[in-house]
Design a protein around this motif. Structure first.
Motif, PDB file in Angstrom:
ATOM      1  N   ILE A   1       0.728  -1.281  -0.037  1.00 33.73           N
ATOM      2  CA  ILE A   1       0.084  -0.010   0.049  1.00 33.73           C
ATOM      3  C   ILE A   1       0.827   1.259   0.021  1.00 33.73           C
ATOM      4  O   ILE A   1       0.875   2.291  -0.711  1.00 33.73           O
ATOM      5  N   GLN A   2       2.071   1.186   0.698  1.00 38.20           N
ATOM      6  CA  GLN A   2       2.939   2.340   0.753  1.00 38.20           C
ATOM      7  C   GLN A   2       3.275   3.000  -0.318  1.00 38.20           C
ATOM      8  O   GLN A   2       3.332   3.914  -0.624  1.00 38.20           O
ATOM      9  N   GLY A   3       3.524   1.916  -1.467  1.00 37.75           N
ATOM     10  CA  GLY A   3       4.092   2.554  -2.759  1.00 37.75           C
ATOM     11  C   GLY A   3       2.747   3.577  -3.419  1.00 37.75           C
ATOM     12  O   GLY A   3       3.141   4.615  -3.914  1.00 37.75           O
ATOM     13  N   GLN A   4       1.665   3.032  -3.218  1.00 37.56           N
ATOM     14  CA  GLN A   4       0.571   3.994  -3.599  1.00 37.56           C
ATOM     15  C   GLN A   4       0.488   5.142  -2.897  1.00 37.56           C
ATOM     16  O   GLN A   4       0.171   6.169  -3.448  1.00 37.56           O
ATOM     17  N   VAL A   5       0.460   5.078  -1.644  1.00 38.20           N
ATOM     18  CA  VAL A   5       0.358   6.243  -0.650  1.00 38.20           C
ATOM     19  C   VAL A   5       1.566   7.116  -1.120  1.00 38.20           C
ATOM     20  O   VAL A   5       1.519   8.365  -1.169  1.00 38.20           O
ATOM     21  N   ASP A   6       2.691   6.579  -1.416  1.00 36.51           N
ATOM     22  CA  ASP A   6       3.941   7.551  -1.719  1.00 36.51           C
ATOM     23  C   ASP A   6       3.504   8.434  -2.897  1.00 36.51           C
ATOM     24  O   ASP A   6       3.959   9.531  -3.285  1.00 36.51           O
ATOM     25  N   GLN A   7       3.051   7.559  -4.081  1.00 32.13           N
ATOM     26  CA  GLN A   7       2.299   8.347  -5.385  1.00 32.13           C
ATOM     27  C   GLN A   7       1.586   9.583  -4.977  1.00 32.13           C
ATOM     28  O   GLN A   7       1.593  10.699  -5.186  1.00 32.13           O
ATOM     29  N   VAL A   8       0.702   9.447  -3.826  1.00 29.61           N
ATOM     30  CA  VAL A   8      -0.201  10.519  -3.497  1.00 29.61           C
ATOM     31  C   VAL A   8       0.360  11.564  -2.893  1.00 29.61           C
ATOM     32  O   VAL A   8       0.347  12.739  -3.192  1.00 29.61           O
ATOM     33  N   GLN A   9       1.488  11.162  -2.041  1.00 28.07           N
ATOM     34  CA  GLN A   9       2.157  12.094  -1.326  1.00 28.07           C
ATOM     35  C   GLN A   9       3.195  12.827  -2.184  1.00 28.07           C
ATOM     36  O   GLN A   9       3.108  13.982  -2.182  1.00 28.07           O
ATOM     37  N   GLY A  10       3.811  12.105  -3.217  1.00 26.98           N
ATOM     38  CA  GLY A  10       4.471  12.765  -4.165  1.00 26.98           C
ATOM     39  C   GLY A  10       3.759  13.783  -5.002  1.00 26.98           C
ATOM     40  O   GLY A  10       4.108  14.978  -5.603  1.00 26.98           O
ATOM     41  N   ALA A  11       2.420  13.368  -5.458  1.00 28.44           N
ATOM     42  CA  ALA A  11       1.575  14.254  -6.123  1.00 28.44           C
ATOM     43  C   ALA A  11       1.319  15.688  -5.509  1.00 28.44           C
ATOM     44  O   ALA A  11       1.323  16.763  -5.963  1.00 28.44           O
ATOM     45  N   ILE A  12       1.019  15.799  -4.165  1.00 35.23           N
ATOM     46  CA  ILE A  12       0.808  16.814  -3.343  1.00 35.23           C
ATOM     47  C   ILE A  12       1.993  17.372  -3.247  1.00 35.23           C
ATOM     48  O   ILE A  12       2.095  18.794  -3.281  1.00 35.23           O
ATOM     49  N   GLN A  13       3.196  16.866  -2.911  1.00 35.43           N
ATOM     50  CA  GLN A  13       4.291  17.677  -2.723  1.00 35.43           C
ATOM     51  C   GLN A  13       4.799  18.457  -3.963  1.00 35.43           C
ATOM     52  O   GLN A  13       5.053  19.642  -3.888  1.00 35.43           O
ATOM     53  N   ARG A  14       4.443  17.932  -5.064  1.00 33.45           N
ATOM     54  CA  ARG A  14       4.660  18.676  -6.596  1.00 33.45           C
ATOM     55  C   ARG A  14       3.958  19.677  -6.472  1.00 33.45           C
ATOM     56  O   ARG A  14       4.537  20.905  -6.978  1.00 33.45           O
ATOM     57  N   LEU A  15       2.722  19.516  -6.071  1.00 35.85           N
ATOM     58  CA  LEU A  15       1.660  20.786  -6.270  1.00 35.85           C
ATOM     59  C   LEU A  15       2.247  21.817  -5.316  1.00 35.85           C
ATOM     60  O   LEU A  15       1.837  22.898  -5.639  1.00 35.85           O
ATOM     61  N   LEU A  16       2.488  21.569  -4.097  1.00 42.05           N
ATOM     62  CA  LEU A  16       2.961  22.332  -3.070  1.00 42.05           C
ATOM     63  C   LEU A  16       4.349  23.280  -3.604  1.00 42.05           C
ATOM     64  O   LEU A  16       4.369  24.406  -3.676  1.00 42.05           O
ATOM     65  N   ASP A  17       5.310  22.496  -4.247  1.00 46.67           N
ATOM     66  CA  ASP A  17       6.357  23.205  -4.796  1.00 46.67           C
ATOM     67  C   ASP A  17       6.263  24.000  -5.854  1.00 46.67           C
ATOM     68  O   ASP A  17       6.719  25.032  -5.973  1.00 46.67           O
ATOM     69  N   GLU A  18       5.320  23.385  -6.793  1.00 44.74           N
ATOM     70  CA  GLU A  18       5.052  24.523  -8.031  1.00 44.74           C
ATOM     71  C   GLU A  18       4.204  25.739  -7.459  1.00 44.74           C
ATOM     72  O   GLU A  18       4.380  26.906  -7.863  1.00 44.74           O
ATOM     73  N   GLY A  19       3.330  25.297  -6.353  1.00 48.45           N
ATOM     74  CA  GLY A  19       2.412  26.431  -5.968  1.00 48.45           C
ATOM     75  C   GLY A  19       3.135  27.658  -5.052  1.00 48.45           C
ATOM     76  O   GLY A  19       3.002  28.625  -5.331  1.00 48.45           O
ATOM     77  N   VAL A  20       4.168  26.961  -4.494  1.00 47.13           N
ATOM     78  CA  VAL A  20       5.051  27.976  -3.768  1.00 47.13           C
ATOM     79  C   VAL A  20       5.910  28.720  -4.545  1.00 47.13           C
ATOM     80  O   VAL A  20       6.012  30.058  -4.589  1.00 47.13           O
ATOM     81  N   ALA A  21       6.425  28.229  -5.808  1.00 47.04           N
ATOM     82  CA  ALA A  21       7.281  28.797  -6.548  1.00 47.04           C
ATOM     83  C   ALA A  21       6.472  29.840  -7.403  1.00 47.04           C
ATOM     84  O   ALA A  21       6.988  30.797  -7.700  1.00 47.04           O
ATOM     85  N   GLN A  22       5.235  29.449  -7.931  1.00 46.27           N
ATOM     86  CA  GLN A  22       4.440  30.419  -8.747  1.00 46.27           C
ATOM     87  C   GLN A  22       4.052  31.672  -7.853  1.00 46.27           C
ATOM     88  O   GLN A  22       3.362  32.642  -8.387  1.00 46.27           O
TER      89      GLN A  22
END
Lengths: 313, 292
Positions: free
Chosen positions: B256-277
């Protein structure tokens, strides 16, 4: 087909509604630890006996009931003595079940209560029949109700020749009932805990009686929750019944109800938590297996209780 | 209560008819006007009305990609931050004020919330439910939008030095998504991390008081109740593309952790892009710590 049906608790109003529905086609034997109220004559044959007494055996020997409907649970709101309640509710129920087995009754319907699940902050919504019976851990005063339930369910699993149905209804209310919750709803001002307003389910006395009759007439057996249609917060329930909610801070309410219940007034303190945390049950299984659907929704149910209040007249 | 209702009705603008209708329709209430969890659409509407100014003018919430939220059952999974659940409120409000078909979001709250007077009742009326998996499954079966923070108090209680860094995610939400076939929408909430910039968390005091955390911020407890007012940070909410997972909901944690990591990765990307913009430089950006 006429059957001999033994109903316990017939001095109470719910058993009367059940009797009314069953009497046209069946022979009804009524038993209660209390005498019959003079204003309501009973159409069947009546015995006043404790469920633990030897007289019960004689009733079984004489009438050989095919169906036993046990509605005679003694509530903490009726009798304060926990040992009396334990004797009648636990030992009495066991005695009734033993006699039913001994005299080859076909079916037993036992009315338990949703209180056995316990009011707890962690309760999820839609408690199913396999939810742990937490009440005895939270409120030792409810141990007799939980043990009554256990006695019936263990009979259900151990003796398949006796078809046992255990019903766990939510609050049963109605114009003719005199239980704690109906009495509360008939008051002018009804206490509620300030800041807490749990969702409550209400089952109309007629729907409850119909559910019991469905359980009597079916061939299915098992443990089933029974609820009415919909749920409303307690404060709204009071308003639908036509009364005024009287909010009391919970730190005051607990000692207040504690002292009143010591004098046998209002209701036992351990029931307070049911006005604080929601205990919402799911009756999906009963609806599926017995084709049950309540005729009264929660608003009609509450209005009918309120309309029966003396102060409305 | 009646006075509060009257004041709100006098001083706040009613929601447009179509918005209110959409909220009520999606809520699926019973004969008494409530759903079994205690949601009362009228109370939810009043609360939304009363908080609209905060949403539009105080936090100046802007949403990106809200059209990614599918209709029907859905699990909204944002990052959690800011000591108080302001981020939850803003995401829930965005689903009313910015979504095409407004819906009342069903937030999963901590198990101790029902013991709080007033707050528990208000939360219930506005759609929140105790974070029990069985509540979550039943609500998803009723096609309700669920708001869940897999970081829990680990996220909301983190200090400012860990801003925009996701804390460990639980796996329960993903098992429920697998069990019920629910799409997960990852969400990056940018800004809420700065509303209460906690400098330090008194863990020992929190343990003593049986509360999840006792933070100090530059203004709290120094300025008393005034210090509890959140900083007026602009909040941007980035909704990602829905993620649909398949698999055994009872698989061991490492699967399950692999799929959780995908969700976590997607959120982290949104955050990084959001903070940068994010335009402009706030005072808080100058402080050390955090990812950006």
């Amino acid at each position: 087909m006429s059957r001999t049906i033994l109903i316990t608790g017939v001095s109470g109003a719910l058993a009367r509604v059940v009797t009314e529905l069953l009497i046209p086609n069946n022979e009804i034997i009524g038993v209660d630890v209390r005498p019959l109220p003079p204003e309501r004559p009973f159409e069947g044959e009546f015995y006043c006996a404790r469920y633990t007494q030897r007289k019960m055996a004689e009733i079984f020997r004489r009438h050989k009931p095919e169906v036993v409907i046990h509605l005679g649970r003694i509530r903490g709101t009726q009798v304060a003595s926990s040992s009396y309640r334990y004797n009648q509710n636990v030992l009495g129920t066991r005695n009734l079940l033993d006699l039913s087995l001994k005299h080859s009754a076909k079916r037993v319907v036992v009315l338990s209560t949703y209180h056995v699940y316990g009011a707890h902050e962690h309760n999820h919504v839609g408690l199913s029949e396999d939810h742990p019976l937490r009440a005895s851990q939270i409120f030792p005063q409810l141990a007799d109700a939980v043990e009554l339930d256990h006695a019936a369910t263990s009979c259900l699993w151990r003796y398949r020749r006796l078809e046992t149905v255990v019903l766990r209804p939510c609050n049963i209310v109605g114009p003719s009932l005199n239980n704690m919750i109906s009495r509360l709803l008939r008051a002018r001002a009804v206490p509620r805990l300030l800041g807490y307003d749990p969702m409550m389910q209400m089952l109309h006395e007629r729907d409850a009686a119909r559910a019991i009759c469905l359980a009597v007439d079916s061939e299915r057996w098992g443990i089933y929750n029974v609820a009415g249609e919909g749920a409303v917060p307690w404060s709204k329930a009071i308003k639908h019944a036509g009364a005024r909610p009287a909010p009391i801070p919970h730190f005051m309410a607990y000692p207040l109800v504690g002292s009143l219940s010591a004098l046998n007034l209002l209701f036992p303190k351990h029931l307070m938590d049911y006005f604080r945390y929601a205990t919402v049950i799911s009756d999906k299984a009963f609806r599926n297996d017995f084709g049950y659907s309540p005729q009264y929704d929660i608003v009609d149910t509450l209005r009918s209780v309120g309309a029966s209040a003396a102060w409305h007249a | 209560m009646r006075l509060i209702k009257r004041l709100l009705d006098t001083f706040t603008k009613p929601l447009p008819g179509s918005m209110a209708d959409s909220l009520r329709e999606a809520a699926q209430v019973d004969a008494g006007g409530y759903d079994p969890w205690g949601l009362h659409p009228e109370t939810a509407e009043r609360t939304l009305r009363s908080m609209r100014w905060v949403y539009e003018n105080y936090f100046r919430v802007q949403t990106y990609g809200i059209e990614n939220v599918p209709s029907g059952r859905v699990m909204l999974v944002p990052n959690h931050s800011g000591q108080l659940p302001l981020d939850a409120m803003m995401v829930a409000m965005s689903m009313t004020f910015a979504a095409k078909s407004p819906r009342i979001v069903r937030g999963m709250v901590e198990r101790w919330v029902p013991s709080l007077p007033f707050i528990s009742t208000l939360f219930n009326r506005c759609g929140s439910v105790t974070g029990d998996p069985r509540n979550c499954v039943s609500l998803l079966e009723r096609e309700q939008p669920i708001l869940v923070f897999p970081e829990g108090v680990r996220g909301s209680g983190k200090t400012y030095w860990h801003r925009y860094t996701l804390q460990r995610f639980g796996t329960g939400f993903l098992r429920i998504a697998l069990q019920t076939g629910t799409p997960i929408v990852p969400i990056g909430v940018v800004g809420a991390e700065e509303t209460y910039p906690a400098i330090y968390n008194f863990e020992w005091l929190a343990k003593l008081l049986s509360v999840p955390y006792v933070p100090i911020t530059p203004t709290w407890p120094l300025l008393g109740p005034l210090g509890a007012i959140p900083l007026p940070v602009k909040i941007d909410i980035h909704f990602g593309e829905p993620l649909v997972f398949e698999g055994d909901p009872d698989a061991p944690d490492e699967e399950i952790q692999g799929q959780v990591d995908q969700v976590q990765g997607a959120i982290q990307r949104l955050l990084d892009e959001g903070v940068a913009q994010r335009s402009g430089l706030t005072m808080l950006k100058l402080l050390p710590g955090g990812r950006p």
